[in-house]
Design a protein around this motif. Structure first.
Motif, PDB file in Angstrom:
ATOM      1  N   ARG A  58     -22.957  25.949  29.433  1.00 49.18           N
ATOM      2  CA  ARG A  58     -22.332  27.090  30.119  1.00 49.18           C
ATOM      3  C   ARG A  58     -21.784  26.723  31.504  1.00 49.18           C
ATOM      4  NH1 ARG A  58     -26.195  32.324  28.635  1.00 49.18           N
ATOM      5  NH2 ARG A  58     -26.122  31.996  26.361  1.00 49.18           N
ATOM      6  N   PHE A  59     -21.407  25.496  31.659  1.00 52.06           N
ATOM      7  CA  PHE A  59     -20.657  25.094  32.841  1.00 52.06           C
ATOM      8  C   PHE A  59     -19.180  25.192  32.472  1.00 52.06           C
ATOM      9  CE2 PHE A  59     -24.757  23.136  33.677  1.00 52.06           C
ATOM     10  CZ  PHE A  59     -24.957  23.432  35.014  1.00 52.06           C
ATOM     11  N   TYR A  60     -18.703  26.467  32.454  1.00 50.07           N
ATOM     12  CA  TYR A  60     -17.395  26.725  31.854  1.00 50.07           C
ATOM     13  C   TYR A  60     -16.248  26.109  32.660  1.00 50.07           C
ATOM     14  CZ  TYR A  60     -20.058  30.048  29.079  1.00 50.07           C
ATOM     15  OH  TYR A  60     -20.971  30.608  28.239  1.00 50.07           O
ATOM     16  N   SER A  61     -16.379  26.057  33.942  1.00 48.15           N
ATOM     17  CA  SER A  61     -15.296  25.506  34.749  1.00 48.15           C
ATOM     18  C   SER A  61     -15.135  24.007  34.481  1.00 48.15           C
ATOM     19  CB  SER A  61     -15.587  25.747  36.236  1.00 48.15           C
ATOM     20  OG  SER A  61     -14.592  25.154  37.044  1.00 48.15           O
ATOM     21  N   LEU A  62     -16.281  23.282  34.459  1.00 46.21           N
ATOM     22  CA  LEU A  62     -16.244  21.852  34.171  1.00 46.21           C
ATOM     23  C   LEU A  62     -15.782  21.609  32.746  1.00 46.21           C
ATOM     24  CD1 LEU A  62     -16.817  18.930  34.950  1.00 46.21           C
ATOM     25  CD2 LEU A  62     -19.217  19.300  34.267  1.00 46.21           C
ATOM     26  N   ALA A  63     -16.262  22.443  31.831  1.00 46.75           N
ATOM     27  CA  ALA A  63     -15.865  22.294  30.431  1.00 46.75           C
ATOM     28  C   ALA A  63     -14.360  22.444  30.285  1.00 46.75           C
ATOM     29  CB  ALA A  63     -16.590  23.324  29.575  1.00 46.75           C
ATOM     30  N   ALA A  64     -13.799  23.502  30.938  1.00 45.20           N
ATOM     31  CA  ALA A  64     -12.361  23.732  30.820  1.00 45.20           C
ATOM     32  C   ALA A  64     -11.586  22.549  31.394  1.00 45.20           C
ATOM     33  CB  ALA A  64     -11.993  25.022  31.551  1.00 45.20           C
ATOM     34  N   LYS A  65     -12.061  22.024  32.520  1.00 47.44           N
ATOM     35  CA  LYS A  65     -11.365  20.912  33.156  1.00 47.44           C
ATOM     36  C   LYS A  65     -11.363  19.681  32.253  1.00 47.44           C
ATOM     37  CE  LYS A  65     -11.662  17.918  37.207  1.00 47.44           C
ATOM     38  NZ  LYS A  65     -12.407  17.608  38.446  1.00 47.44           N
ATOM     39  N   GLU A  66     -12.525  19.344  31.683  1.00 51.34           N
ATOM     40  CA  GLU A  66     -12.633  18.155  30.841  1.00 51.34           C
ATOM     41  C   GLU A  66     -11.870  18.322  29.536  1.00 51.34           C
ATOM     42  OE1 GLU A  66     -13.881  15.314  31.766  1.00 51.34           O
ATOM     43  OE2 GLU A  66     -14.307  16.196  33.724  1.00 51.34           O
ATOM     44  N   LEU A  67     -11.934  19.512  28.973  1.00 49.37           N
ATOM     45  CA  LEU A  67     -11.236  19.743  27.697  1.00 49.37           C
ATOM     46  C   LEU A  67      -9.734  19.723  27.897  1.00 49.37           C
ATOM     47  CD1 LEU A  67     -13.543  22.502  26.162  1.00 49.37           C
ATOM     48  CD2 LEU A  67     -13.411  20.092  25.503  1.00 49.37           C
ATOM     49  N   GLN A  68      -9.263  20.291  29.003  1.00 47.24           N
ATOM     50  CA  GLN A  68      -7.831  20.235  29.292  1.00 47.24           C
ATOM     51  C   GLN A  68      -7.384  18.776  29.481  1.00 47.24           C
ATOM     52  OE1 GLN A  68      -7.453  22.705  32.729  1.00 47.24           O
ATOM     53  NE2 GLN A  68      -7.523  24.639  31.549  1.00 47.24           N
ATOM     54  N   ALA A  69      -8.253  17.989  30.132  1.00 43.64           N
ATOM     55  CA  ALA A  69      -7.926  16.568  30.324  1.00 43.64           C
ATOM     56  C   ALA A  69      -7.852  15.843  28.980  1.00 43.64           C
ATOM     57  CB  ALA A  69      -8.979  15.916  31.233  1.00 43.64           C
ATOM     58  N   PHE A  70      -8.769  16.164  28.092  1.00 42.21           N
ATOM     59  CA  PHE A  70      -8.743  15.571  26.744  1.00 42.21           C
ATOM     60  C   PHE A  70      -7.429  15.909  26.051  1.00 42.21           C
ATOM     61  CE2 PHE A  70      -9.191  16.338  22.205  1.00 42.21           C
ATOM     62  CZ  PHE A  70      -9.531  15.074  21.745  1.00 42.21           C
ATOM     63  N   LEU A  71      -7.049  17.171  26.107  1.00 38.18           N
ATOM     64  CA  LEU A  71      -5.837  17.601  25.402  1.00 38.18           C
ATOM     65  C   LEU A  71      -4.601  16.912  25.968  1.00 38.18           C
ATOM     66  CD1 LEU A  71      -6.619  21.425  25.082  1.00 38.18           C
ATOM     67  CD2 LEU A  71      -6.540  19.739  23.216  1.00 38.18           C
ATOM     68  N   GLN A  72      -4.599  16.711  27.261  1.00 34.59           N
ATOM     69  CA  GLN A  72      -3.459  16.017  27.860  1.00 34.59           C
ATOM     70  C   GLN A  72      -3.458  14.538  27.464  1.00 34.59           C
ATOM     71  OE1 GLN A  72      -3.777  16.702  32.058  1.00 34.59           O
ATOM     72  NE2 GLN A  72      -3.237  18.904  31.877  1.00 34.59           N
ATOM     73  N   ALA A  73      -4.673  13.985  27.374  1.00 35.74           N
ATOM     74  CA  ALA A  73      -4.772  12.551  27.065  1.00 35.74           C
ATOM     75  C   ALA A  73      -4.553  12.269  25.585  1.00 35.74           C
ATOM     76  CB  ALA A  73      -6.150  12.031  27.494  1.00 35.74           C
ATOM     77  N   ALA A  74      -4.859  13.230  24.710  1.00 37.48           N
ATOM     78  CA  ALA A  74      -4.739  12.992  23.261  1.00 37.48           C
ATOM     79  C   ALA A  74      -3.950  14.123  22.609  1.00 37.48           C
ATOM     80  CB  ALA A  74      -6.132  12.860  22.651  1.00 37.48           C
ATOM     81  N   PRO A  75      -2.667  14.222  22.920  1.00 36.99           N
ATOM     82  CA  PRO A  75      -1.880  15.351  22.392  1.00 36.99           C
ATOM     83  C   PRO A  75      -1.771  15.373  20.874  1.00 36.99           C
ATOM     84  CG  PRO A  75      -0.450  13.705  23.398  1.00 36.99           C
ATOM     85  CD  PRO A  75      -1.845  13.283  23.725  1.00 36.99           C
ATOM     86  N   GLU A  76      -2.002  14.279  20.199  1.00 36.89           N
ATOM     87  CA  GLU A  76      -1.857  14.241  18.743  1.00 36.89           C
ATOM     88  C   GLU A  76      -3.208  14.177  18.043  1.00 36.89           C
ATOM     89  OE1 GLU A  76       1.006  14.711  17.466  1.00 36.89           O
ATOM     90  OE2 GLU A  76       2.050  14.608  19.412  1.00 36.89           O
ATOM     91  N   ASP A  77      -4.252  14.341  18.776  1.00 36.60           N
ATOM     92  CA  ASP A  77      -5.585  14.221  18.191  1.00 36.60           C
ATOM     93  C   ASP A  77      -5.799  15.334  17.160  1.00 36.60           C
ATOM     94  OD1 ASP A  77      -8.614  14.643  17.976  1.00 36.60           O
ATOM     95  OD2 ASP A  77      -8.485  12.835  19.225  1.00 36.60           O
TER      96      ASP A  77
END
Length: 647
Positions: free
Chosen positions: A45-64
């Motif tokens: 439930r660290f939603y801010s950190l989760a959102a930041k890391e998940l957004q970074a993943f999506l940017q890093a792996a757009p075709e995942d």
């Protein structure tokens, strides 16, 4: 640095090292690391950190291939930290990434609702229920959320439509009563036709609304709709239902009152009166009580129950001014005055008339006339002066102006102000309105003022216009006497002749004939006096009989005079002595001495004027001293007593 962050960094380092050591590209290893950290942060439930890391993943792996799942988790993380724009962005990407459309649309509706974005919520909800299968079991949730968002955005028509779709598509749901209430409120706010609103209310109540608060809300809306379409009978039914459902004492009180008022508007008089009377049995004060009384007064007026009208209007007047339902005291007094006058209760009407006069109410010409005339009549017995003031204050253009003036003149004449009375009535005598009533009032005033000539003229005019009968004859006699009082002998005699000339003798004509007999006798017109004496039919008696007998004697008809004198003597009274003296004189002249002595003696016993008494005693002495005495000369007959005034 926190332990958790240190742990994430340690994990990242370890993961990176593992990946590099395994020959995995560094970029991919970094994306996986961010995904791992993001998922773990979301789980904790660290939603801010989760959102930041998940957004970074999506940017890093757009075709995942895991992109759709990551977007779903990202949207939840954004929701968790109430970043609504971020959540909507993630959900929109999820739809584009081929994710679960139903899931995405559900949460898009939810987020738009939290944002208060009604148009977006409505749009997403329409798309949701447009999915194959109608959006699944959560369609009711979606429709409710979107409808509430539309309501908040004042999109009332959309809210009503969405609530309607819920009701038509979601059966056996415990939320249906509240959804009905929402739809009805939205229909009303959207300006829907009252008939549509009333149908919705009837459907809701027919289905059942167990919650009393909601049922009251629905019923209130129905009341407004029923009133708008003029269906007052249904309005009354809804108010009755509301009275039973309301838990708020103020609303329950109002509903009970409105039940009666709506029944009255529906023309159901019996029900209305029963409901309003029941309301007043419990609530006797306040503005609502005034409204109930006013409604009952209106119903009573419809059936001409004037006593009830007065009762209820006076009940409102008894309330404090601020509790009279906005009714000014003048309007209440007017209504009570009209009702009291309708049943002829002037004693009840008078206080209301006085209140209108003293309360500063603006009175029209007719109203002033009614009020002043009534108060004048009421005051006539106790305060004539006040009565006259009221009567003379009636406006000239008021219907009762003439009646008021005549009443004032009558009062003035009766209270010794006959001159003022004549002044009041004079304008009516001069104009075309000089009818019999005006002339009668003027006659009484002229008599009171001692204006005998005017009184005679008025009595003459009244007698001339009146139908033949006792009243007409009495007026003619009254006119004759007024001519006499005015000193107009000619007018007096002319009036007597007209009165005595009737074909059918009556009391008045006999009186006139007797007066004419007296007048002609006093002038020495013996034949005329005899003629008038006989006009009455029967032979005259009393003074008239004495004059008749003397006139006959003057005409040398003594034999006819004797029975007249005997009749007068037999009647007794003041003239009996004179009649007996004259009978004795007649016997004396004829040489009937004994009869003469008897008559003279009887005359003295009956009583004669003093001058005649001496002569009678002397004559009796003469008749006793000599057996035969000379007859008395004609001028020795005892004189008649003084003629009395006309009766």
């Amino acid at each position: 640095m926190s332990r958790l962050l240190a742990r994430f960094l340690l994990l990242a380092l370890l993961a990176g090292a593992v990946c590099v050591g395994a020959g995995v590209p560094a970029a991919a290893a970094d994306a996986d690391e961010r995904l791992t950290v993001g998922l773990k942060a979301f789980q904790d439930r660290f939603y801010s950190l989760a959102a930041k890391e998940l957004q970074a993943f999506l940017q890093a792996a757009p075709e995942d291939p895991r992109r759709a799942r990551v977007l779903s988790v990202l949207s939840r993380a954004e929701i968790g930290q109430e970043n609504w724009d971020g959540a909507r962005g993630a959900l929109e990407q999820l739809r584009g990434a081929g994710g679960d459309a139903e899931e995405a649309l559900y949460w898009l509706v939810w987020v738009a609702g939290r944002q208060g974005d009604g148009p977006a919520a409505v749009q997403y909800a329409e798309q949701y229920v447009g999915l194959p299968g109608g959006g699944g079991q959560r369609a009711g949730d979606v429709l409710e959320i979107a409808a509430r968002a539309a309501w908040q955005g004042k999109q009332f028509a959309d809210a009503a439509r969405l609530y309607g779709r819920f009701l038509s598509g979601v059966a056996a749901d415990p939320r249906r009563p509240s959804i009905w209430a929402g739809r009805i409120a939205a229909l009303e706010q959207s300006g829907a036709a009252p008939t549509d609103l009333l149908r919705a209310v009837d459907a809701a109540l027919g289905e059942g609304v167990p919650d009393t608060r909601l049922r009251a809300t629905v019923a209130e809306a129905g009341v407004r709709a029923a009133r708008a379409v003029g269906n007052h009978r249904r309005e009354a039914e809804l108010w009755r239902a509301l009275a039973g459902a309301a838990t708020d004492p103020a609303l329950q009180r109002r509903a009970r009152l409105e039940t009666g008022l709506a029944s009255a508007r529906a023309g159901d008089q019996a029900t209305a009166e029963k409901a309003l009377a029941g309301f007043l049995g419990q609530y006797r004060s306040g503005e609502d009580a005034a409204r109930a009384h006013l409604a009952l007064a209106g119903l009573a007026r419809q059936r001409q129950g004037w006593d009830a009208v007065i009762l209820h209007l006076e009940a409102v007047l008894a309330l404090p001014e601020g509790e009279r339902a906005g009714q000014p005291a003048s309007a209440l007094h007017r209504g009570a005055l009209a009702a009291a006058l309708a049943v002829g209760k002037e004693d009840v009407a008078a206080p209301h008339a006085a209140a209108l006069l003293t309360g500063g109410a603006e009175l029209g010409v007719e109203e002033q006339g009614t009020v002043r005339l009534l108060l004048g009549r009421r005051a006539a017995g106790d305060d004539p002066a006040a009565a006259v003031r009221h009567l003379l204050a009636v406006p000239e253009k008021a219907t009762g102006y003439r009646d008021a003036r005549l009443a004032a003149a009558t009062l003035l004449a009766e209270t010794g102000k006959a001159g003022q009375a004549l002044a009041v009535v004079q304008p009516f005598l001069d104009g075309p309105r000089a009818d019999a009533e005006v002339q009668r009032v003027a006659l009484a005033a002229a008599e009171g003022a001692g204006e005998w000539q005017r009184a005679a003229l008025l009595a003459d005019a009244l007698a001339a216009a009146a139908p033949r009968g006792a009243e007409q004859r009495a007026l003619a006699r009254r006119a004759a006497l007024h001519w006499l009082q005015a000193g107009d002998a000619g007018g007096y005699e002319s009036a007597l002749q007209a009165l005595a000339s009737g074909e059918d003798p009556d009391e008045e004509s006999r009186w006139a004939a007797t007066e004419l007999q007296r007048l002609t006798f006093e002038r020495g017109e013996w034949e005329a006096s005899v003629a008038w004496a006989l006009r009455g039919g029967d032979a005259p008696s009393g003074e008239g009989g004495l004059r008749y007998a003397e006139a006959l004697e003057k005409l040398g008809r003594g034999a006819e005079a004797l029975p007249i004198l005997e009749t007068v003597a037999a009647q007794g009274g003041a003239q009996a002595g004179t009649a007996l003296a004259r009978i004795g004189a007649a016997h004396d002249r004829a040489g009937r001495w004994q009869q003469a002595r008897d008559a003279y003696g009887a005359a003295l016993v009956a009583g004669v004027p003093e001058a005649a008494s001496g002569w009678l005693r002397q004559r009796l002495g003469d008749l006793q001293d000599a057996p035969v005495a000379p007859a008395p000369p004609p001028d020795a007959v005892p004189p008649l007593p003084p003629t009395g005034k006309p009766r």
